[in-house]
Design a protein around this motif. Structure first.
Motif, PDB file in Angstrom:
ATOM      1  N   VAL A  90       0.862  -1.173   0.000  1.00 24.63           N
ATOM      2  CA  VAL A  90       0.000   0.000   0.000  1.00 24.63           C
ATOM      3  C   VAL A  90       0.905   1.231   0.000  1.00 24.63           C
ATOM      4  O   VAL A  90       1.633   1.481   0.956  1.00 24.63           O
ATOM      5  CB  VAL A  90      -0.943  -0.001   1.222  1.00 24.63           C
ATOM      6  CG1 VAL A  90      -1.766   1.282   1.266  1.00 24.63           C
ATOM      7  CG2 VAL A  90      -1.860  -1.210   1.178  1.00 24.63           C
ATOM      8  N   LEU A  91       0.877   1.971  -1.105  1.00 24.56           N
ATOM      9  CA  LEU A  91       1.735   3.142  -1.247  1.00 24.56           C
ATOM     10  C   LEU A  91       1.199   4.333  -0.457  1.00 24.56           C
ATOM     11  O   LEU A  91       1.976   5.156   0.030  1.00 24.56           O
ATOM     12  CB  LEU A  91       1.854   3.529  -2.720  1.00 24.56           C
ATOM     13  CG  LEU A  91       2.435   2.467  -3.647  1.00 24.56           C
ATOM     14  CD1 LEU A  91       2.353   2.926  -5.092  1.00 24.56           C
ATOM     15  CD2 LEU A  91       3.874   2.151  -3.271  1.00 24.56           C
ATOM     16  N   ALA A  92      -0.129   4.435  -0.353  1.00 26.75           N
ATOM     17  CA  ALA A  92      -0.748   5.545   0.363  1.00 26.75           C
ATOM     18  C   ALA A  92      -2.171   5.170   0.714  1.00 26.75           C
ATOM     19  O   ALA A  92      -2.808   4.356   0.034  1.00 26.75           O
ATOM     20  CB  ALA A  92      -0.731   6.815  -0.491  1.00 26.75           C
ATOM     21  N   ALA A  93      -2.670   5.765   1.780  1.00 20.88           N
ATOM     22  CA  ALA A  93      -4.077   5.640   2.167  1.00 20.88           C
ATOM     23  C   ALA A  93      -4.618   7.031   2.406  1.00 20.88           C
ATOM     24  O   ALA A  93      -3.873   7.946   2.792  1.00 20.88           O
ATOM     25  CB  ALA A  93      -4.216   4.778   3.423  1.00 20.88           C
ATOM     26  N   ALA A  94      -5.917   7.213   2.157  1.00 19.82           N
ATOM     27  CA  ALA A  94      -6.525   8.532   2.337  1.00 19.82           C
ATOM     28  C   ALA A  94      -7.982   8.368   2.739  1.00 19.82           C
ATOM     29  O   ALA A  94      -8.677   7.485   2.233  1.00 19.82           O
ATOM     30  CB  ALA A  94      -6.420   9.355   1.053  1.00 19.82           C
ATOM     31  N   ARG A  95      -8.445   9.214   3.643  1.00 15.22           N
ATOM     32  CA  ARG A  95      -9.869   9.253   3.975  1.00 15.22           C
ATOM     33  C   ARG A  95     -10.600   9.924   2.818  1.00 15.22           C
ATOM     34  O   ARG A  95     -10.164  10.956   2.301  1.00 15.22           O
ATOM     35  CB  ARG A  95     -10.060  10.047   5.277  1.00 15.22           C
ATOM     36  CG  ARG A  95     -11.509  10.171   5.723  1.00 15.22           C
ATOM     37  CD  ARG A  95     -12.044   8.874   6.286  1.00 15.22           C
ATOM     38  NE  ARG A  95     -13.466   9.022   6.654  1.00 15.22           N
ATOM     39  CZ  ARG A  95     -13.888   9.410   7.848  1.00 15.22           C
ATOM     40  NH1 ARG A  95     -13.006   9.689   8.804  1.00 15.22           N
ATOM     41  NH2 ARG A  95     -15.171   9.510   8.103  1.00 15.22           N
ATOM     42  N   TYR A 249      -9.078  10.808 -10.656  1.00 13.97           N
ATOM     43  CA  TYR A 249     -10.406  11.158 -10.144  1.00 13.97           C
ATOM     44  C   TYR A 249     -10.594  12.660 -10.251  1.00 13.97           C
ATOM     45  O   TYR A 249      -9.618  13.408 -10.393  1.00 13.97           O
ATOM     46  CB  TYR A 249     -10.535  10.693  -8.692  1.00 13.97           C
ATOM     47  CG  TYR A 249     -10.401   9.190  -8.559  1.00 13.97           C
ATOM     48  CD1 TYR A 249     -11.518   8.373  -8.667  1.00 13.97           C
ATOM     49  CD2 TYR A 249      -9.150   8.593  -8.354  1.00 13.97           C
ATOM     50  CE1 TYR A 249     -11.400   6.984  -8.579  1.00 13.97           C
ATOM     51  CE2 TYR A 249      -9.029   7.218  -8.267  1.00 13.97           C
ATOM     52  CZ  TYR A 249     -10.155   6.418  -8.373  1.00 13.97           C
ATOM     53  OH  TYR A 249     -10.033   5.042  -8.300  1.00 13.97           O
ATOM     54  N   PRO A 250     -11.854  13.139 -10.180  1.00 14.00           N
ATOM     55  CA  PRO A 250     -12.079  14.598 -10.245  1.00 14.00           C
ATOM     56  C   PRO A 250     -11.242  15.360  -9.213  1.00 14.00           C
ATOM     57  O   PRO A 250     -10.749  16.452  -9.483  1.00 14.00           O
ATOM     58  CB  PRO A 250     -13.580  14.727  -9.975  1.00 14.00           C
ATOM     59  CG  PRO A 250     -14.163  13.433 -10.470  1.00 14.00           C
ATOM     60  CD  PRO A 250     -13.130  12.393 -10.141  1.00 14.00           C
ATOM     61  N   GLU A 251     -11.069  14.762  -8.041  1.00 16.25           N
ATOM     62  CA  GLU A 251     -10.161  15.288  -7.024  1.00 16.25           C
ATOM     63  C   GLU A 251      -9.242  14.170  -6.586  1.00 16.25           C
ATOM     64  O   GLU A 251      -9.722  13.079  -6.248  1.00 16.25           O
ATOM     65  CB  GLU A 251     -10.940  15.840  -5.832  1.00 16.25           C
ATOM     66  CG  GLU A 251     -11.787  17.070  -6.163  1.00 16.25           C
ATOM     67  CD  GLU A 251     -12.448  17.652  -4.933  1.00 16.25           C
ATOM     68  OE1 GLU A 251     -12.070  17.274  -3.810  1.00 16.25           O
ATOM     69  OE2 GLU A 251     -13.334  18.495  -5.109  1.00 16.25           O
ATOM     70  N   ASP A 252      -7.945  14.415  -6.599  1.00 13.17           N
ATOM     71  CA  ASP A 252      -6.971  13.385  -6.248  1.00 13.17           C
ATOM     72  C   ASP A 252      -7.083  13.075  -4.751  1.00 13.17           C
ATOM     73  O   ASP A 252      -6.793  13.927  -3.919  1.00 13.17           O
ATOM     74  CB  ASP A 252      -5.555  13.875  -6.570  1.00 13.17           C
ATOM     75  CG  ASP A 252      -4.494  12.834  -6.319  1.00 13.17           C
ATOM     76  OD1 ASP A 252      -4.824  11.745  -5.784  1.00 13.17           O
ATOM     77  OD2 ASP A 252      -3.313  13.095  -6.613  1.00 13.17           O
ATOM     78  N   PRO A 253      -7.496  11.855  -4.386  1.00 11.85           N
ATOM     79  CA  PRO A 253      -7.642  11.548  -2.963  1.00 11.85           C
ATOM     80  C   PRO A 253      -6.319  11.515  -2.204  1.00 11.85           C
ATOM     81  O   PRO A 253      -6.306  11.611  -0.967  1.00 11.85           O
ATOM     82  CB  PRO A 253      -8.314  10.171  -2.969  1.00 11.85           C
ATOM     83  CG  PRO A 253      -7.976   9.578  -4.291  1.00 11.85           C
ATOM     84  CD  PRO A 253      -7.891  10.725  -5.252  1.00 11.85           C
ATOM     85  N   PHE A 254      -5.215  11.385  -2.924  1.00 14.73           N
ATOM     86  CA  PHE A 254      -3.918  11.245  -2.268  1.00 14.73           C
ATOM     87  C   PHE A 254      -3.095  12.539  -2.291  1.00 14.73           C
ATOM     88  O   PHE A 254      -1.939  12.535  -1.898  1.00 14.73           O
ATOM     89  CB  PHE A 254      -3.131  10.103  -2.917  1.00 14.73           C
ATOM     90  CG  PHE A 254      -3.888   8.821  -2.958  1.00 14.73           C
ATOM     91  CD1 PHE A 254      -4.057   8.063  -1.814  1.00 14.73           C
ATOM     92  CD2 PHE A 254      -4.458   8.362  -4.132  1.00 14.73           C
ATOM     93  CE1 PHE A 254      -4.782   6.871  -1.838  1.00 14.73           C
ATOM     94  CE2 PHE A 254      -5.181   7.178  -4.170  1.00 14.73           C
ATOM     95  CZ  PHE A 254      -5.346   6.429  -3.030  1.00 14.73           C
ATOM     96  N   ALA A 255      -3.693  13.603  -2.798  1.00 15.66           N
ATOM     97  CA  ALA A 255      -2.946  14.875  -2.896  1.00 15.66           C
ATOM     98  C   ALA A 255      -2.649  15.431  -1.509  1.00 15.66           C
ATOM     99  O   ALA A 255      -3.413  15.259  -0.561  1.00 15.66           O
ATOM    100  CB  ALA A 255      -3.768  15.871  -3.698  1.00 15.66           C
TER     101      ALA A 255
END
Length: 255
Positions: A90-95, A249-255
């Protein structure tokens, strides 16, 4: 339940694909097993792309619902601990918002296919690239690829097992890099679209390889596309060289 997006990196070699399958190892099962080490009642997860057996990813995205309000960094660290020794990370996780869906919220997917031309067998890249013996004509392959960019009926270039309701897709980009490597050449095919059909990328690359080898002309690719007939497709190349590199995605969840 809080929802989280996971950016996942994996070597597809040991797996029968992303999707959970009875009696066979899958990436989905590996990630879900790790999640249930953290929360035994964690529900199943969904991914942006159901990669086939042997296909790799460096930017797969999945989402999961968990009972606990996890710190995203701690969630990724805990999952990576429990994923060992599987070649999955898992490179990244985001709420993310509750209406985020890894598959249906995606607006673009990018794939890379690596093809290496050299006489000697692959060693370090075994299982990570498709090897052919002789150099290819990159210019001819680019000319053939140009016929495929845009809005088309891709019946010729999809598996007969494809479950998509329509063969009509827009292929936004195919670029082909050529680079010299010791005792050979590497060709990198980059493909970008909102979504792809089953086996579409491997069918396209296998056909373009025939153009590069001189067995097909660039115009033969156009004729195959217009035939809308799976029988007119070139060979479907092996999965070894295929990577899901990015999902947008329309908004990058990992930004």
């Amino acid at each position: 339940m809080p929802r989280y997006a996971l950016k996942i990196d994996y070597h597809g070699g040991p797996f029968a694909g992303w999707q959970r399958q009875s009696g066979q190892a899958s990436v989905q099962e590996a990630v879900e097993t790790a999640l249930r080490r953290l929360e035994p009642d964690a529900p199943g997860i969904a991914a942006a792309g159901r990669t086939d057996a042997g296909v790799h990813a460096i930017g797969q995205v999945a989402h999961c619902d968990l009972a606990k309000d996890w710190d995203p960094f701690r969630l990724s660290e805990a999952l990576n601990f429990h994923l060992k020794p599987a070649p999955v990370a898992v490179l990244a996780a985001a709420r993310v918002p509750d209406d985020f869906h890894a598959r249906f919220s995606a607006v673009e997917r990018r794939y890379l296919f690596r093809l290496i031309a050299r006489r000697a067998p692959l060693t370090h890249d075994t299982g990570l690239a498709w090897r052919v013996l002789n150099p290819l004509d990159a210019g001819a392959m680019r000319e053939g690829a140009a016929h495929l960019v845009g809005y088309h009926d891709f019946t010729t270039f999809r598996s007969t097992l494809c479950q998509s309701k329509s063969p009509v897709k827009t292929l936004d980009e195919i670029t082909i890099e050529e680079r010299e490597i010791p005792h050979g050449r590497e060709y990198r095919f980059h493909l970008r679209a909102r979504s792809f059909l089953h086996n579409q990328v491997r069918s396209i690359v296998g056909t373009l390889e025939r153009v590069g080898a001189g067995s097909w002309s660039p115009d033969d690719v156009k004729a195959a596309l217009e035939a809308r007939d799976r029988a007119t497709c070139g060979p479907v190349c092996p999965p070894d060289g295929l990577y899901l590199t990015q999902v947008s995605y329309p908004e990058d969840p990992f930004a």
